[in-house]
Design a protein around this motif. Structure first.
Motif, PDB file in Angstrom:
ATOM      1  N   ASP A 140      88.420  57.919  98.762  1.00 29.95           N
ATOM      2  CA  ASP A 140      87.174  57.770  97.997  1.00 29.95           C
ATOM      3  C   ASP A 140      86.509  56.421  98.248  1.00 29.95           C
ATOM      4  O   ASP A 140      85.312  56.255  97.981  1.00 29.95           O
ATOM      5  CB  ASP A 140      87.453  57.907  96.490  1.00 29.95           C
ATOM      6  N   ASN A 141      87.286  55.456  98.750  1.00 26.22           N
ATOM      7  CA  ASN A 141      86.769  54.100  98.976  1.00 26.22           C
ATOM      8  C   ASN A 141      86.911  53.688 100.439  1.00 26.22           C
ATOM      9  O   ASN A 141      86.934  52.497 100.757  1.00 26.22           O
ATOM     10  CB  ASN A 141      87.527  53.113  98.078  1.00 26.22           C
ATOM     11  N   ILE A 142      86.976  54.688 101.333  1.00 18.46           N
ATOM     12  CA  ILE A 142      87.333  54.398 102.719  1.00 18.46           C
ATOM     13  C   ILE A 142      86.266  53.584 103.443  1.00 18.46           C
ATOM     14  O   ILE A 142      86.580  52.758 104.308  1.00 18.46           O
ATOM     15  CB  ILE A 142      87.664  55.712 103.481  1.00 18.46           C
ATOM     16  N   LYS A 143      84.998  53.767 103.089  1.00 22.46           N
ATOM     17  CA  LYS A 143      83.944  52.972 103.732  1.00 22.46           C
ATOM     18  C   LYS A 143      84.084  51.495 103.374  1.00 22.46           C
ATOM     19  O   LYS A 143      83.872  50.610 104.210  1.00 22.46           O
ATOM     20  CB  LYS A 143      82.562  53.486 103.336  1.00 22.46           C
ATOM     21  N   GLU A 144      84.443  51.239 102.133  1.00 24.05           N
ATOM     22  CA  GLU A 144      84.659  49.858 101.690  1.00 24.05           C
ATOM     23  C   GLU A 144      85.882  49.250 102.375  1.00 24.05           C
ATOM     24  O   GLU A 144      85.874  48.085 102.781  1.00 24.05           O
ATOM     25  CB  GLU A 144      84.844  49.848 100.170  1.00 24.05           C
ATOM     26  N   ILE A 145      86.935  50.065 102.531  1.00 20.62           N
ATOM     27  CA  ILE A 145      88.139  49.595 103.224  1.00 20.62           C
ATOM     28  C   ILE A 145      87.824  49.297 104.686  1.00 20.62           C
ATOM     29  O   ILE A 145      88.244  48.271 105.229  1.00 20.62           O
ATOM     30  CB  ILE A 145      89.264  50.639 103.091  1.00 20.62           C
ATOM     31  N   GLU A 146      87.048  50.173 105.323  1.00 25.25           N
ATOM     32  CA  GLU A 146      86.669  49.921 106.717  1.00 25.25           C
ATOM     33  C   GLU A 146      85.845  48.649 106.843  1.00 25.25           C
ATOM     34  O   GLU A 146      86.066  47.838 107.762  1.00 25.25           O
ATOM     35  CB  GLU A 146      85.876  51.101 107.290  1.00 25.25           C
ATOM     36  N   ALA A 147      84.898  48.441 105.937  1.00 23.92           N
ATOM     37  CA  ALA A 147      84.068  47.226 105.987  1.00 23.92           C
ATOM     38  C   ALA A 147      84.933  45.979 105.860  1.00 23.92           C
ATOM     39  O   ALA A 147      84.721  44.981 106.559  1.00 23.92           O
ATOM     40  CB  ALA A 147      83.008  47.270 104.890  1.00 23.92           C
ATOM     41  N   PHE A 148      85.927  46.035 104.976  1.00 23.66           N
ATOM     42  CA  PHE A 148      86.823  44.892 104.791  1.00 23.66           C
ATOM     43  C   PHE A 148      87.654  44.662 106.054  1.00 23.66           C
ATOM     44  O   PHE A 148      87.806  43.519 106.519  1.00 23.66           O
ATOM     45  CB  PHE A 148      87.733  45.135 103.586  1.00 23.66           C
ATOM     46  N   SER A 149      88.198  45.726 106.615  1.00 28.02           N
ATOM     47  CA  SER A 149      88.977  45.633 107.846  1.00 28.02           C
ATOM     48  C   SER A 149      88.154  45.006 108.964  1.00 28.02           C
ATOM     49  O   SER A 149      88.621  44.104 109.682  1.00 28.02           O
ATOM     50  CB  SER A 149      89.456  47.038 108.243  1.00 28.02           C
ATOM     51  N   ARG A 150      86.927  45.462 109.107  1.00 21.62           N
ATOM     52  CA  ARG A 150      86.060  44.921 110.162  1.00 21.62           C
ATOM     53  C   ARG A 150      85.716  43.448 109.909  1.00 21.62           C
ATOM     54  O   ARG A 150      85.605  42.656 110.858  1.00 21.62           O
ATOM     55  CB  ARG A 150      84.796  45.767 110.296  1.00 21.62           C
ATOM     56  N   LYS A 151      85.556  43.065 108.645  1.00 25.08           N
ATOM     57  CA  LYS A 151      85.252  41.661 108.348  1.00 25.08           C
ATOM     58  C   LYS A 151      86.458  40.762 108.624  1.00 25.08           C
ATOM     59  O   LYS A 151      86.294  39.624 109.069  1.00 25.08           O
ATOM     60  CB  LYS A 151      84.790  41.504 106.893  1.00 25.08           C
ATOM     61  N   CYS A 152      87.656  41.258 108.371  1.00 27.04           N
ATOM     62  CA  CYS A 152      88.844  40.487 108.741  1.00 27.04           C
ATOM     63  C   CYS A 152      88.791  40.133 110.229  1.00 27.04           C
ATOM     64  O   CYS A 152      89.112  39.010 110.637  1.00 27.04           O
ATOM     65  CB  CYS A 152      90.113  41.281 108.449  1.00 27.04           C
ATOM     66  N   HIS A 153      88.375  41.120 111.018  1.00 22.86           N
ATOM     67  CA  HIS A 153      88.297  40.912 112.467  1.00 22.86           C
ATOM     68  C   HIS A 153      87.148  39.971 112.843  1.00 22.86           C
ATOM     69  O   HIS A 153      87.359  38.949 113.518  1.00 22.86           O
ATOM     70  CB  HIS A 153      88.131  42.264 113.171  1.00 22.86           C
ATOM     71  N   SER A 154      85.949  40.280 112.388  1.00 19.18           N
ATOM     72  CA  SER A 154      84.770  39.546 112.850  1.00 19.18           C
ATOM     73  C   SER A 154      84.660  38.143 112.258  1.00 19.18           C
ATOM     74  O   SER A 154      84.244  37.204 112.946  1.00 19.18           O
ATOM     75  CB  SER A 154      83.492  40.334 112.535  1.00 19.18           C
ATOM     76  N   GLU A 155      85.048  37.989 110.990  1.00 20.41           N
ATOM     77  CA  GLU A 155      84.855  36.704 110.318  1.00 20.41           C
ATOM     78  C   GLU A 155      86.025  35.742 110.490  1.00 20.41           C
ATOM     79  O   GLU A 155      85.861  34.534 110.305  1.00 20.41           O
ATOM     80  CB  GLU A 155      84.588  36.921 108.826  1.00 20.41           C
TER      81      GLU A 155
END
Length: 373
Positions: A140-155
């Protein structure tokens, strides 16, 4: 039907005990975009990665609210009934080196009849190669989890890779970034990790440890700040020191693949998880971590065009000395297979030293995992 509301996560108070804390540098990533900022950060990074492999970062463009949401999602997952969580567990996958999804506590006997107290839930990076069914609270929150995962990488990860490239005197500061592209197949993952509190009597039987001294297998690990003191590092003087939870920081440790790529220059940090101090001993410990690894096709030979490595003569590593030229995918599979397969419980001495049978530590012929007592 709309997803249910998830309550805000509240961290427990920090310990009041005066522990023997490690002295670690803090990289201020707000300097990264400033003139000369990357060079200044590299100077700070140099000593840390050569000697202990641990440091903090701050001002990393991920808000505390975003971090707390991940802790809240982890809390909600671990609150599920065991039979529900076990739907996302596959023992055969674990034993063949596949380490995504759920691993229940009690996976192995540590020693003296005491089983491990650690639950793990790994969410692979969203690169299109790791489609998995997720429990509803996470789906139910997978888009938010993906955004967080991607920010760990990019930021965080990408910025550190550029700093490492400058340190190594590579001709292009994006060289390591290209070996760690988020949307290229790799074994990076976000992890929710839960340590259940144990009784003092049980802790004593396993040397007051939740996890023995080890290194991580990838490039860098990101540990988001949580207040239950337990993480310890082995410093360059051979002393175990507690890692202090610092507000507004991520704790970073450098790992085996980066050590291999740099011919041993960058230290793979040795760390363990100790039972918490007395005023936190009754508290379960929840962690949010991100594990970054090179893309699967990357060969883990020492980097050939590093001015620094060539000047220091660092042109081999533990793999090449065995005649092996492993890809990341091969390394992850053999190391995770060794870590997760069933093994005989350790012999634990009265002073907390762990001894395993040699066959249980074999990763490859001629290469064995080290247990750091």
């Amino acid at each position: 039907m709309s997803a249910r509301t998830i309550e805000r996560y509240e961290q427990v108070p920090v310990t009041k005990e005066d522990l023997d804390w490690a002295e670690l540098i803090t990289l201020d990533l707000s300097l990264y975009e400033q003139p000369g900022g990357k060079e200044e950060l590299v100077k700070q990074l140099d000593h840390a990665v050569r000697n202990v492999g641990f440091f903090y970062v701050k001002n990393f463009n991920i808000s505390q609210e975003e971090v707390d949401r991940q802790f809240a999602l982890g809390r909600e997952f671990y609150a599920l009934p065991l039979e529900e969580k076990l739907k996302y567990h596959n023992q055969a996958d674990l034993e063949s080196g596949e380490y995504n999804g759920y691993r229940p506590a009690g996976h192995r006997v540590l020693g003296n009849g005491i089983r491990d107290n650690v639950q793990v839930y790994n969410i692979p990076k969203f690169d299109g190669f790791h489609a998995r069914k997720q429990p509803p609270v996470l789906q139910d929150n997978i888009k938010e989890i993906e955004a967080f995962s991607r920010k760990c990488h990019s930021e965080v990860v990408v910025k550190l890779l550029r700093l490492f490239a400058i340190l190594l005197e590579l001709p292009d500061e994006d060289q390591l970034v290209r070996d760690h592209l988020y949307d290229v197949r790799g074994e990076d993952h976000l992890r929710y990790m839960h340590y259940a509190a144990r009784s003092p009597e049980e802790n004593k039987l396993v040397g007051d440890l939740y996890g023995v001294g080890h290194t991580d297998l990838g490039t860098v690990t990101l540990l988001f700040r949580q207040p239950v003191a337990a993480l310890q590092i082995l410093n360059s003087q051979g002393q175990w020191k507690w890692v202090k939870p610092q507000d507004g920081t991520i704790t970073i440790n450098t790992c085996d693949a980066l050590t291999a790529l740099t011919g041993g220059l960058i230290k793979s940090s040795i760390h363990r998880v100790h039972a918490p101090p007395a005023d936190q001993a009754h508290v379960d410990r929840l962690g949010v971590l991100y594990f970054a690894r090179p893309n699967n096709h990357v060969i883990l030979d020492p980097i050939k065009n590093s001015g620094l490595l060539n000047r220091l003569g660092l042109t081999s590593n533990v793999f090449t000395e065995l005649g092996q030229h492993l890809t990341t995918e091969q390394w992850v599979k053999v190391r995770q297979t060794q870590q997760q397969r069933p093994r005989v419980e350790a012999k634990i001495s009265d002073d907390g030293k762990y001894t395993y049978e040699k066959k249980d530590l074999e990763i490859l012929p001629g290469l064995h995992a080290a247990v750091h007592n």
